[in-house]
Design a protein around this motif. Structure first.
Motif, PDB file in Angstrom:
ATOM      1  N   LYS A  11      50.029  45.179  46.211  1.00  0.00           N
ATOM      2  CA  LYS A  11      50.348  44.733  44.858  1.00  0.00           C
ATOM      3  C   LYS A  11      50.268  45.900  43.872  1.00  0.00           C
ATOM      4  O   LYS A  11      51.136  46.052  43.005  1.00  0.00           O
TER       5      LYS A  11
ATOM      6  N   GLY B 195      42.105  39.865  31.055  1.00  0.00           N
ATOM      7  CA  GLY B 195      43.030  40.942  31.401  1.00  0.00           C
ATOM      8  C   GLY B 195      42.323  42.211  31.847  1.00  0.00           C
ATOM      9  O   GLY B 195      41.095  42.234  32.037  1.00  0.00           O
ATOM     10  N   ILE B 196      43.110  43.277  32.010  1.00  0.00           N
ATOM     11  CA  ILE B 196      42.597  44.564  32.497  1.00  0.00           C
ATOM     12  C   ILE B 196      42.330  45.505  31.325  1.00  0.00           C
ATOM     13  O   ILE B 196      41.283  46.131  31.249  1.00  0.00           O
TER      14      ILE B 196
ATOM     15  N   VAL C  11      45.980  48.886  31.836  1.00  0.00           N
ATOM     16  CA  VAL C  11      46.311  48.251  33.119  1.00  0.00           C
ATOM     17  C   VAL C  11      46.334  49.283  34.250  1.00  0.00           C
ATOM     18  O   VAL C  11      45.561  49.185  35.214  1.00  0.00           O
TER      19      VAL C  11
ATOM     20  N   MET D 288      53.115  47.268  41.447  1.00  0.00           N
ATOM     21  CA  MET D 288      52.930  47.377  39.992  1.00  0.00           C
ATOM     22  C   MET D 288      53.305  48.769  39.493  1.00  0.00           C
ATOM     23  O   MET D 288      53.981  48.916  38.469  1.00  0.00           O
TER      24      MET D 288
ATOM     25  N   ASN E  31      43.890  37.261  35.771  1.00  0.00           N
ATOM     26  CA  ASN E  31      44.660  38.178  34.942  1.00  0.00           C
ATOM     27  C   ASN E  31      44.405  39.628  35.337  1.00  0.00           C
ATOM     28  O   ASN E  31      44.036  40.460  34.529  1.00  0.00           O
ATOM     29  N   THR E  32      44.641  39.900  36.622  1.00  0.00           N
ATOM     30  CA  THR E  32      44.459  41.266  37.103  1.00  0.00           C
ATOM     31  C   THR E  32      45.813  41.875  37.431  1.00  0.00           C
ATOM     32  O   THR E  32      46.194  42.006  38.589  1.00  0.00           O
ATOM     33  N   GLY E  33      46.542  42.215  36.402  1.00  0.00           N
ATOM     34  CA  GLY E  33      47.783  42.952  36.617  1.00  0.00           C
ATOM     35  C   GLY E  33      49.024  42.098  36.589  1.00  0.00           C
ATOM     36  O   GLY E  33      48.973  40.910  36.308  1.00  0.00           O
ATOM     37  N   TYR E  34      50.154  42.741  36.871  1.00  0.00           N
ATOM     38  CA  TYR E  34      51.461  42.091  36.736  1.00  0.00           C
ATOM     39  C   TYR E  34      51.576  40.908  37.691  1.00  0.00           C
ATOM     40  O   TYR E  34      51.037  40.924  38.788  1.00  0.00           O
ATOM     41  N   ASP E  35      52.336  39.917  37.280  1.00  0.00           N
ATOM     42  CA  ASP E  35      52.442  38.695  38.081  1.00  0.00           C
ATOM     43  C   ASP E  35      53.535  38.835  39.144  1.00  0.00           C
ATOM     44  O   ASP E  35      54.654  38.384  38.978  1.00  0.00           O
ATOM     45  N   LEU E  36      53.155  39.463  40.234  1.00  0.00           N
ATOM     46  CA  LEU E  36      54.074  39.692  41.352  1.00  0.00           C
ATOM     47  C   LEU E  36      54.562  38.368  41.938  1.00  0.00           C
ATOM     48  O   LEU E  36      55.701  38.257  42.396  1.00  0.00           O
TER      49      LEU E  36
ATOM     50  N   HIS F 184      57.971  36.079  33.017  1.00  0.00           N
ATOM     51  CA  HIS F 184      56.641  36.088  33.631  1.00  0.00           C
ATOM     52  C   HIS F 184      56.162  37.502  33.948  1.00  0.00           C
ATOM     53  O   HIS F 184      54.970  37.724  34.119  1.00  0.00           O
TER      54      HIS F 184
ATOM     55  N   LEU G  30      40.413  47.145  38.734  1.00  0.00           N
ATOM     56  CA  LEU G  30      41.689  46.793  39.359  1.00  0.00           C
ATOM     57  C   LEU G  30      41.956  47.702  40.562  1.00  0.00           C
ATOM     58  O   LEU G  30      42.377  47.241  41.627  1.00  0.00           O
TER      59      LEU G  30
ATOM     60  N   SER H  40      38.880  39.582  36.628  1.00  0.00           N
ATOM     61  CA  SER H  40      39.316  39.307  35.254  1.00  0.00           C
ATOM     62  C   SER H  40      40.110  38.006  35.251  1.00  0.00           C
ATOM     63  O   SER H  40      41.298  37.991  35.543  1.00  0.00           O
ATOM     64  N   ALA H  41      39.429  36.941  34.924  1.00  0.00           N
ATOM     65  CA  ALA H  41      40.067  35.628  35.002  1.00  0.00           C
ATOM     66  C   ALA H  41      41.031  35.411  33.849  1.00  0.00           C
ATOM     67  O   ALA H  41      42.159  35.002  34.047  1.00  0.00           O
TER      68      ALA H  41
ATOM     69  N   ARG I 272      51.033  31.719  29.933  1.00  0.00           N
ATOM     70  CA  ARG I 272      52.369  31.913  30.520  1.00  0.00           C
ATOM     71  C   ARG I 272      53.073  30.582  30.767  1.00  0.00           C
ATOM     72  O   ARG I 272      54.296  30.525  30.750  1.00  0.00           O
TER      73      ARG I 272
END
Lengths: 473, 473
Positions: free
Chosen positions: A447, A430-431, A469, A451, B191-196, A198, A439, A426-427, A165
Motif C-alpha cells: 500500500k 489522520g497521519i 502523510v 501511495m 485514516n492511515t493514508g490514501y484510500d487504495l 475517494h 505509517l 490513526s482511526a 467520505r
C-alpha cells in the motif's frame, strides 16, 4: 527536486497577480495547532475568494516549485495544517473566505458547500430544510468542510452514517498543476472511471486542494432517544451493542463507551458538569437512537434496557426524559477531551481495532503500560466503530513533563498492541506530520508503494502539503 | 511498450510453474458476454486456487509483458471481461476457484469472502447469522464478489445501503508487479493514508486484481413491506419518494419506477408473469420498506399511501399481503430485463441524472429520439438513485437489425441529454470496453488526466485489463 521557499520575493511577485489583501504575512494562529505541540515557521498566507483564485495561486506555486499547506479551520490534531521549520517555508493557503453554501436540493438530499464553510453552518442549512447532515464532532463550530473531507473526519455518528467520505457525492478540486477538476456531482450512481473523490478525501491536501463539495444529506429521524447505561465492562458493551442493533437496526446512531477515569477527570477539572451519580460507575455506555415511521424511541430503549438487564449486560441505566437531560448526558461525553487537556496527557492515541478485539486490547494494553510506569488511563470513544481514544496521564501530583522520557515507549507499546490485533494507529485523525513514522512502521508496504506512486503521479514536484502523510524524499 | 501475446509458448512456460490444471485453453464461455454483442479472441485461461497463485501468474505476465483480463462471473454488460481481437491475446485470469468465505464475524457485522464467491452465497452466509449483505441485483446467482467490486455494482438496494463500494471495509489484491496488498481490514475507521480500497473498487481490474474482500454486513430489518403504486408520472414519483422518506426515513430500501412499456413487453414475451391489473398503468412505483424497533411496515405503507393519495401523487395501489405477493410484485420488476432481451433493444442506456432532473430528462429525450425514428422506449429502474435504464426498441413488426444505422445517433442523443443535465452515461455498469469513447467524450478532462497518471503509476506496462476503461495508447 528541492522546493523553493515562499519567501518575500515570491510573495511580492504573487501578490501582484492577485486581488489586494489576498496575500499577507501569516498571523500566529496559522502557525499553531490545538494541542500546542509544535509551531509552524513564519511565512505568508493566501486567502483566495474563489476557485479561480485558488487555481491561480497553485499555478504560481507550481511554476515556482513552492510548497503549499492548505488550511481549513486549523482544528486538526496531527499537524497536517502546520508546515514545520525543517522544510523550505510553504505558502499557507487558507480557504476561510470560501464559505458559501452554493446550493441546496432538499428533494435530492444534496447540499453543495465551499471548502471554507464551517461544519455547524452546513448542519444548520440542512436542518433548515428538514434534512440531516450527520457529520458531527467536538470542533464542529470551527472545523471547515474542506479540512474535514481532506482528513476524512469521523465523529459520533459514524456508526450509523459513516465517515466524512461517506457524505460526499462529488468534489471540486484544484490539482497540483493548477487545473480544476469540476466534479461536483449530484449523482448517487456514477461508474465512469476511477473514484478520484475517494482518493482526494483522506489524502490530507497532498494530492489536490478541495475547493467545494457536493454533500449527501439524510432524512432527519422523527424521534430521538438517549440513554446512559452502566455496563459490566467492554465485553458487555459489545454484546449490548449487538443486542441494540438486533432490536433497533441502524437506528442506533451513536454508541459511546466511557471509563470512570473520564468522570473523575471531569469532577477534578470541570466540577460544573453535572454527573448523574454519587459514585461514578467503572464503565458507561451512552447510546442514542433516532427512529422514523412513528416508532417510539423511549419505548424502544426501555425494551432494550429490560432485555440487556435480563442478559446481565447492564446493571443500571437512565433514559433521558427531556431534551435537556439528553444534552446533559452528551455533555459528559463531549467535555471529556477538555478535562483531558486540563489534566495533561503524557501520550494520546486515536486508535481502532476490530470490534471483537476491543476487550482483548483493553485487558492487555493497560498491564503492558504499567511495566513502563504508573499512569492513569482514560479510555473512551466511539466503541461502536472500534475507535477508542486511549490516553495516558500522570498520576495525581505528577505532570506530563515528568514523563517526557517515557512518551516514545508508551506510544510504541500502545501502537504495537493495536497493530498486533489488526488495528489502526490513526482511526480518525489522520497521519498529518505527527504520524509519518507510524505509517512507515505499521503500514502495509505494498500500500505504501502504491501511495508513493500515486503521489508522484499526481504531484510530481511534491508541492502539495509537503511532508504530510508521506516523507519528502 | 506493446504487449506480448499470451501465446502457446508463454502458456507452456507458465504452466510449468503452476499446479496441474491451473492453465487451459479458454472455452467459449470465457469469450462471450451476456448481450452477445461481441466475442473475445481465443486464448488461455488461468484458474488459480489461492492468492499466491494469482501473484505468481501476475508476476509471470509482468515479466513477459503479457496482458491479463480478470474474470469473475462473466455477467458484466460493458465488455470489461472480454479481451477484443484488436489487442495481442491476453491471459484470462478467472477467480472461479477462489470461492471461500474465509470468516464471518456476526458481532462485528463483517464477512470476509474470496473474489470468486458468488453473491447469492455471500447473501446466504450473512442471512445464516441473522445479518444482511444488502448488495442485490438480477445476476446475483452467478455474479462473483471480485467482479461486483471491480465494477462497483449497483442494484436495487443502493438507495438505502449504497453501491458495492459502500459494502467494503478492506481488500486483498494483487498489484501489477505481482505484489500482494494485504488490506483485509475489519475496521470501520482507519485514516492511515490514501484510500487504495476505493481506488481499486470500480477500476474494473485495471489497477489491481481483487482476490478477497472484507465486507460490511448490516442489521436485518425485522419486518418488510412491499407495495406497487400507480403514480401520475415521474414528477409525482419523486415527490412520493420525498414523502416516503419524510414518513419512513432510511427505511425505504428500494424505490423502482416502471413505465407501461415494460408491462406490455412482459405480456408479449413472458405471459406467465402475473400482472395485477387488467390494463397496465402508465407509471408504477415499486416501494420496499424494512423496519426495525417493532414498527409495522404494513401500517406505515398504509399511512404513506393515504398521505400520497391526498396529495394527488398516487391514484391507486396494492400493498402486498403476503410474502408470495411481495415476490410477485418484485417479479414484475426483475423480469423486465428478460422481456427486453426477447424484444431486442436497438440501444440500451444505463444512465443517471440528478433526481430533480429526471422529469426533464424523460420529457425531452423521448421527443428528441422521435426525430431520429419511430421507437418504443422502455424506461425503468432505480429512480430513487436517479438511475434509469432507458432502452430504445423497434416498434412491433420491426427488429433491432432494421435500425443498425441509427444506433450511434440514438446513443449520442440519449447521452447528450444526460450529460447536459449533469448526469452519467454509465450509472452502474461501468466503462469496460464498450464505453471507452463515451468516457473520453463526456468525462472531465482533469479527471481523465488524473486517471491516466494513476494507471501509469500503478501499472506502468499496462498489463492489467488492457483496453478497458482507458484506451491503450
Amino acid at each position: 527536486m528541492p522546493l523553493s521557499p515562499a519567501d518575500d520575493a515570491f510573495a511580492d511577485a504573487l501578490a501582484a497577480t492577485l486581488a489586494p489583501d489576498t496575500l499577507r504575512r501569516a498571523e500566529p494562529r496559522y502557525l499553531e495547532e490545538p494541542r500546542g505541540r509544535w509551531a509552524g515557521a513564519a511565512g505568508w498566507v493566501a486567502r483566495p475568494r474563489n476557485t479561480d483564485e485558488v487555481a491561480g495561486i497553485v499555478s504560481a506555486c507550481a511554476r515556482g516549485g513552492v510548497g503549499i499547506v492548505p488550511y481549513g479551520g486549523g482544528t486538526g490534531l496531527v499537524g497536517g495544517q502546520v508546515c514545520g521549520a525543517d522544510q523550505p517555508a510553504s505558502l499557507i493557503l487558507s480557504l476561510e473566505r470560501m464559505t458559501a453554501i452554493r446550493a441546496i436540493y432538499p428533494q435530492e438530499n444534496v447540499l453543495i458547500a465551499e471548502a471554507g464553510a464551517i461544519l455547524a453552518d452546513v448542519q444548520a442549512a440542512a436542518a433548515g430544510q428538514n434534512r440531516l447532515f450527520p457529520l458531527s464532532l467536538a470542533s464542529e463550530g470551527s472545523a471547515r468542510i474542506g479540512g474535514l473531507l481532506a482528513t476524512n473526519a469521523g465523529g459520533v455518528n459514524v456508526l450509523r452514517y459513516g465517515n466524512a467520505r461517506d457524505q460526499v457525492l462529488g468534489l471540486e478540486a484544484v490539482m497540483a498543476d493548477g487545473t480544476v477538476w469540476h466534479g461536483l456531482s449530484r449523482l448517487r450512481k456514477d461508474n465512469t472511471g476511477y473514484d478520484l473523490r475517494h482518493l482526494l478525501v483522506g489524502s490530507e491536501g497532498t494530492l489536490g486542494i478541495i475547493t467545494a463539495a457536493s454533500l449527501k444529506l439524510s432524512p432527519r429521524p422523527t424521534a430521538t432517544g438517549t440513554a446512559l447505561l452502566t455496563v459490566t465492562g467492554p465485553e458487555a458493551a459489545l454484546s449490548f451493542l449487538a443486542l441494540a442493533r438486533d432490536h433497533l437496526g441502524e437506528a442506533v446512531s451513536a454508541f459511546e463507551l466511557m471509563h470512570r477515569t473520564g468522570f473523575d477527570f471531569l469532577a477534578e477539572t470541570l466540577p460544573e458538569v453535572r454527573q448523574p451519580w454519587a459514585e461514578p460507575p467503572n464503565w458507561v455506555v451512552l447510546i442514542e437512537v433516532g427512529l422514523s415511521g412513528g416508532a417510539d424511541p423511549q419505548a424502544g430503549l426501555e425494551a432494550l434496557f429490560a432485555a440487556a438487564h435480563a442478559a446481565g449486560l447492564v446493571s443500571d441505566g437512565l433514559i433521558a426524559q427531556s431534551e435537556q437531560q439528553a444534552r446533559d448526558f452528551w455533555a459528559l461525553r463531549e467535555r471529556i477531551p477538555e478535562a483531558n487537556r486540563r489534566i495533561g496527557a503524557v501520550s494520546s492515541h486515536d486508535i481502532s481495532v476490530p470490534l471483537g478485539a476491543i476487550p482483548d486490547f483493553i485487558a492487555t494494553c493497560g498491564p503492558a503500560l504499567a511495566r513502563i510506569g504508573t499512569f492513569r488511563i482514560n479510555c473512551f470513544g466511539h466503541v461502536g466503530d472500534g475507535n477508542l481514544h486511549y490516553n495516558v496521564f500522570p498520576i495525581p501530583g505528577e505532570t506530563r513533563g515528568d514523563h517526557d522520557d517515557k512518551r516514545a515507549a508508551i506510544k510504541a507499546c500502545v501502537h504495537d498492541h493495536v497493530h498486533a490485533l489488526g488495528g489502526s494507529v490513526s482511526a480518525e485523525h489522520g497521519i498529518g506530520r505527527l504520524k509519518v513514522d507510524d505509517l512507515e512502521r505499521y503500514g502495509d508496504p505494498v500500500k505504501l508503494a502504491a501511495m508513493r506512486a500515486i503521489k508522484n503521479a499526481l504531484d510530481p514536484n511534491g508541492i502539495l502539503n509537503p511532508g504530510a502523510v508521506l516523507r519528502r524524499l
